[in-house]
Scaffold this motif. Sequence first.
Motif, PDB file in Angstrom:
ATOM      1  N   MET A   7      40.045  30.540  44.708  1.00 22.15           N
ATOM      2  CA  MET A   7      40.769  31.634  45.379  1.00 22.15           C
ATOM      3  C   MET A   7      40.732  31.513  46.936  1.00 22.15           C
ATOM      4  O   MET A   7      40.094  30.503  47.237  1.00 22.15           O
ATOM      5  CB  MET A   7      39.690  32.973  45.280  1.00 22.15           C
ATOM      6  N   GLU A   8      41.724  31.908  47.379  1.00 22.17           N
ATOM      7  CA  GLU A   8      42.018  31.686  48.969  1.00 22.17           C
ATOM      8  C   GLU A   8      40.825  31.753  49.624  1.00 22.17           C
ATOM      9  O   GLU A   8      39.940  32.851  49.367  1.00 22.17           O
ATOM     10  CB  GLU A   8      43.058  32.623  49.277  1.00 22.17           C
ATOM     11  N   TYR A 101      44.681  30.850  44.580  1.00 21.49           N
ATOM     12  CA  TYR A 101      45.198  32.059  44.331  1.00 21.49           C
ATOM     13  C   TYR A 101      44.906  33.224  45.735  1.00 21.49           C
ATOM     14  O   TYR A 101      43.943  33.045  46.081  1.00 21.49           O
ATOM     15  CB  TYR A 101      44.689  32.864  43.150  1.00 21.49           C
ATOM     16  N   ARG A 103      43.970  36.517  47.807  1.00 20.53           N
ATOM     17  CA  ARG A 103      43.350  37.683  47.437  1.00 20.53           C
ATOM     18  C   ARG A 103      44.136  38.598  47.624  1.00 20.53           C
ATOM     19  O   ARG A 103      44.870  38.809  48.465  1.00 20.53           O
ATOM     20  CB  ARG A 103      42.125  37.498  48.309  1.00 20.53           C
TER      21      ARG A 103
END
Length: 165
Positions: A7-8, A101, A103
């Motif tokens: 995740m970012e 990815y 958020r």
Amino acid sequence: MSEISVMEGESVSINSGLTEMMDDDVILWRFWIEETLIAEINKEVDSFTVYDVLDGRFRDRLKLNKQTGYLIITNTTTEHTGTYELQINIYSRSFFYLTVYARLPVPVISRDCSSSSSSSSCSLVCSVLNVGHVTLSWYKGNSLLSKISVSDLSISLSLPLEVEY
């Protein structure tokens, strides 16, 4: 090719496969936009270098594990998504695909219910603000009732659902 996803904002460690580097090892890490060299280890001369390239997308985010040659990317962004190449000496090459990815904001679900003498119904609306590349879907169990997708950046998206009972 190994696939990695985060995740970012998270950090990721890309494994070199080594438990310990040898005294004469040379390791090169490339990001596959024009095969850009982003990090280099030359054990023989005790050199550990990360490069600020590609408009600064890796600035202050790359770290090298001096024992194993792992590449660590901190505070990832979606700009770090792509193929990475690891070259150990001149004999070994490995490729990794990293997906970062973004958020997403939490969706808001609102309802408006009404009833008459013959039926009752509710209108449900799922909405998200300032999103890009997202799909909203309504399901009943495993059955898809409706969906909407958007690939534009920074727009608001809503998906209504009418329910009668």
